[in-house]
Design an enzyme around this catalytic site. Structure first.
Site, PDB file in Angstrom:
ATOM      1  N   VAL A  62      -8.606  -3.834  -0.143  1.00 25.90           N
ATOM      2  CA  VAL A  62      -9.219  -5.163  -0.265  1.00 25.90           C
ATOM      3  C   VAL A  62     -10.124  -5.470   0.923  1.00 25.90           C
ATOM      4  CG1 VAL A  62      -8.760  -7.649  -0.423  1.00 25.90           C
ATOM      5  CG2 VAL A  62      -7.320  -6.038  -1.680  1.00 25.90           C
ATOM      6  N   ARG A 109       1.912 -29.375  -4.841  1.00 25.13           N
ATOM      7  CA  ARG A 109       1.771 -29.797  -6.249  1.00 25.13           C
ATOM      8  C   ARG A 109       0.426 -30.448  -6.551  1.00 25.13           C
ATOM      9  NH1 ARG A 109       7.412 -31.803  -5.102  1.00 25.13           N
ATOM     10  NH2 ARG A 109       6.468 -31.242  -3.121  1.00 25.13           N
ATOM     11  N   HIS A 138      -4.895  -2.243  -5.647  1.00 30.02           N
ATOM     12  CA  HIS A 138      -4.257  -1.046  -6.190  1.00 30.02           C
ATOM     13  C   HIS A 138      -5.327  -0.046  -6.609  1.00 30.02           C
ATOM     14  CE1 HIS A 138      -0.525  -3.635  -7.245  1.00 30.02           C
ATOM     15  NE2 HIS A 138      -0.486  -3.177  -6.018  1.00 30.02           N
ATOM     16  N   ASP A 148       0.822  -1.227   0.000  1.00 29.40           N
ATOM     17  CA  ASP A 148       0.000   0.000   0.000  1.00 29.40           C
ATOM     18  C   ASP A 148       0.849   1.268   0.000  1.00 29.40           C
ATOM     19  OD1 ASP A 148      -2.321  -1.632   0.193  1.00 29.40           O
ATOM     20  OD2 ASP A 148      -1.887  -1.856   2.326  1.00 29.40           O
ATOM     21  N   ARG A 198     -10.113  -2.659   6.199  1.00 24.30           N
ATOM     22  CA  ARG A 198      -9.589  -2.437   7.549  1.00 24.30           C
ATOM     23  C   ARG A 198      -8.875  -1.090   7.633  1.00 24.30           C
ATOM     24  NH1 ARG A 198      -6.096  -7.860   8.515  1.00 24.30           N
ATOM     25  NH2 ARG A 198      -5.588  -7.427   6.351  1.00 24.30           N
TER      26      ARG A 198
HETATM   27  P1  IMP Z   1      -2.217 -12.684   3.056  1.00 27.06           P
HETATM   28  O1  IMP Z   1      -1.206 -12.267   2.040  1.00 27.06           O
HETATM   29  O2  IMP Z   1      -3.638 -12.389   2.621  1.00 27.06           O
HETATM   30  O3  IMP Z   1      -2.025 -14.085   3.527  1.00 27.06           O
HETATM   31  O4  IMP Z   1      -1.991 -11.746   4.349  1.00 27.06           O
HETATM   32  C1  IMP Z   1      -0.810 -11.810   5.137  1.00 27.06           C
HETATM   33  C2  IMP Z   1      -0.405 -10.431   5.623  1.00 27.06           C
HETATM   34  O5  IMP Z   1       0.030  -9.649   4.497  1.00 27.06           O
HETATM   35  C3  IMP Z   1      -1.527  -9.618   6.267  1.00 27.06           C
HETATM   36  O6  IMP Z   1      -0.959  -8.791   7.281  1.00 27.06           O
HETATM   37  C4  IMP Z   1      -2.050  -8.758   5.133  1.00 27.06           C
HETATM   38  O7  IMP Z   1      -2.678  -7.592   5.605  1.00 27.06           O
HETATM   39  C5  IMP Z   1      -0.757  -8.459   4.404  1.00 27.06           C
HETATM   40  N1  IMP Z   1      -0.952  -8.158   2.979  1.00 27.06           N
HETATM   41  C6  IMP Z   1      -1.078  -9.035   1.956  1.00 27.06           C
HETATM   42  N2  IMP Z   1      -1.202  -8.403   0.777  1.00 27.06           N
HETATM   43  C7  IMP Z   1      -1.137  -7.090   1.045  1.00 27.06           C
HETATM   44  C8  IMP Z   1      -1.179  -5.916   0.222  1.00 27.06           C
HETATM   45  O8  IMP Z   1      -1.295  -5.946  -1.003  1.00 27.06           O
HETATM   46  N3  IMP Z   1      -1.092  -4.726   0.877  1.00 27.06           N
HETATM   47  C9  IMP Z   1      -0.921  -4.657   2.234  1.00 27.06           C
HETATM   48  N4  IMP Z   1      -0.877  -5.710   3.032  1.00 27.06           N
HETATM   49  C10 IMP Z   1      -0.984  -6.929   2.441  1.00 27.06           C
HETATM   50 MG    MG Z   2      -2.875  -2.034  -1.662  1.00 34.68          MG
END
Ligand code: IMP
Ligand code: MG
Length: 339
Positions: free
Chosen positions: A250, A138, A43, A13, A253
């Site tokens: 997404v 796999r 994004h 972000d 929060r």
């Molecule tokens: P996951 O990738 O959904 O398994 O989330 C694992 C951690 O990565 C969490 O703390 C999410 O908030 C963070 N996270 C995953 N993708 C993003 C992103 O695109 N932006 C910010 N945080 C992310």
């Molecule tokens: Mg983002």
């Protein structure tokens, strides 16, 4: 300039979507290709007054001449992807690598119901972790086996390397950020893959020698969603007062926030072999910078921050974002001899 990789330098972000969309208009890439984890990324792109939220397609889509691709390392949620293709009417210029892993309903359910993932880690609940587990076992399905995707399947690694061999411009879009890398981040509060520049290249199928520029994106302050350390974290009230309180694209929060962190930034530059920096949300830190496109017009304190970053981190700040719109951008690449 041929191959530029754009990566996040903090916790995701950072405003990569904005930077990538500006570069797509300015540099007119033949191909924009996404690396990164999958639809856990969000994004935001604003162009000529229209705001778009993207989770699967490259943020370069605002340039109608740019081909939009997704690399083999990226997880595809067919529902999210098909929705975006229809919404933006870009079906005629999308190619998904034939070997992308597929997110299914069961992965999303697991991500949202698992006490550890949901409760302790605070994932985005988009199924990425459980789908990557199956990929490693796999047993995951791949994009080439999903009939609804058949019109969009291709050999993305070949197409990208072929374009590069002809000297075409390619933008490689990273997602997430350095400190939520599975290997280099704040484990266990991280995402399910490495997301530094070299991993983004591997997702797409290009080697390190193919890359000319690694542009690392930092927000003018630091934010993070989900659990995990955040040095210098402000209270929600303090963040609100500064205008730093953001909501996640997404998950909706609230993002936690902290001041710009030179130590984290310096290490992220190292981990990504970055050769230039983009700073976003400069207008939030310096309201007088709002929508400026000329470096010389920035207020003195804003110029000072750029100078401090360059002196502290030892690579140039080439792009400064001064507003949400793709065009609200100061581009110093020419004066710095980078293009
Ligand atoms: P996951 O990738 O959904 O398994 O989330 C694992 C951690 O990565 C969490 O703390 C999410 O908030 C963070 N996270 C995953 N993708 C993003 C992103 O695109 N932006 C910010 N945080 C992310
Ligand atoms: Mg983002």
């Amino acid at each position: 300039m041929t191959c530029t990789v754009i990566v996040g330098g903090f916790f995701g972000d950072e405003g990569k979507g904005k930077i990538v969309s500006y570069l797509a208009i300015k540099d007119n890439p033949k191909i924009a290709v996404r690396g990164g984890v999958g639809p856990n990324a969000g994004h935001t792109v604003v162009f000529k007054g229209t705001e778009s939220k993207l989770r699967m397609l490259p943020s370069a889509l605002i340039n109608e001449k740019t081909k939009l691709m997704i690399g083999a390392g990226v997880l595809v949620d067919p529902n999210v992807l098909m929705r975006e293709i229809a919404q933006f009417n870009v079906g005629n210029r999308v190619t998904i690598d034939k070997q992308c892993g597929i997110i299914e309903e069961k992965h999303i359910e697991k991500d949202r119901s698992d006490a550890y993932l949901k409760g302790k880690i605070g994932t985005t609940g988009t199924g990425c972790g459980p789908a990557n587990v199956e990929r490693i076992m796999r047993i995951a399905r791949l994009s080439k086996d999903v009939p609804s995707l058949s019109n969009y399947i291709g050999d993305v690694s070949f197409l990208v390397n072929d374009a590069l061999s002809r000297g075409e411009t390619v933008h490689v879009e990273g997602t997430q950020g350095t400190y939520i890398s599975l290997y280099h981040g704040t484990y266990p509060f991280v995402t399910t893959k490495d997301v530094t520049a070299s991993a983004i290249c591997a997702d797409v199928g290009i080697g390190p020698k193919a890359v000319n520029n690694v542009l690392i994106v930092f927000k003018a302050y630091v934010t993070r969603v989900g659990a995990g350390e955040l040095p210098g974290e402000l209270s929600e009230q303090e963040a609100e007062k500064k205008g730093w309180l953001e909501r996640a694209t997404v998950t909706g929060r609230t993002r936690r926030s902290a001041p710009f962190n030179y130590e984290l930034a310096k290490r992220a530059v190292m981990l990504n072999s970055a050769n230039q920096i983009a700073i976003t949300k400069f207008d939030i830190l310096f309201p007088a910078a709002k929508n400026l496109r000329d470096f010389s017009l920035l207020p003195a304190e804003a110029k000072k921050m750029v100078e401090n970053i360059e002196n502290g981190i030892k690579i140039p700040v080439s792009i400064i974002s001064t507003g949400a719109d793709a065009e609200a951008t100061i581009d110093r690449r020419k004066e710095l001899g980078l293009i």
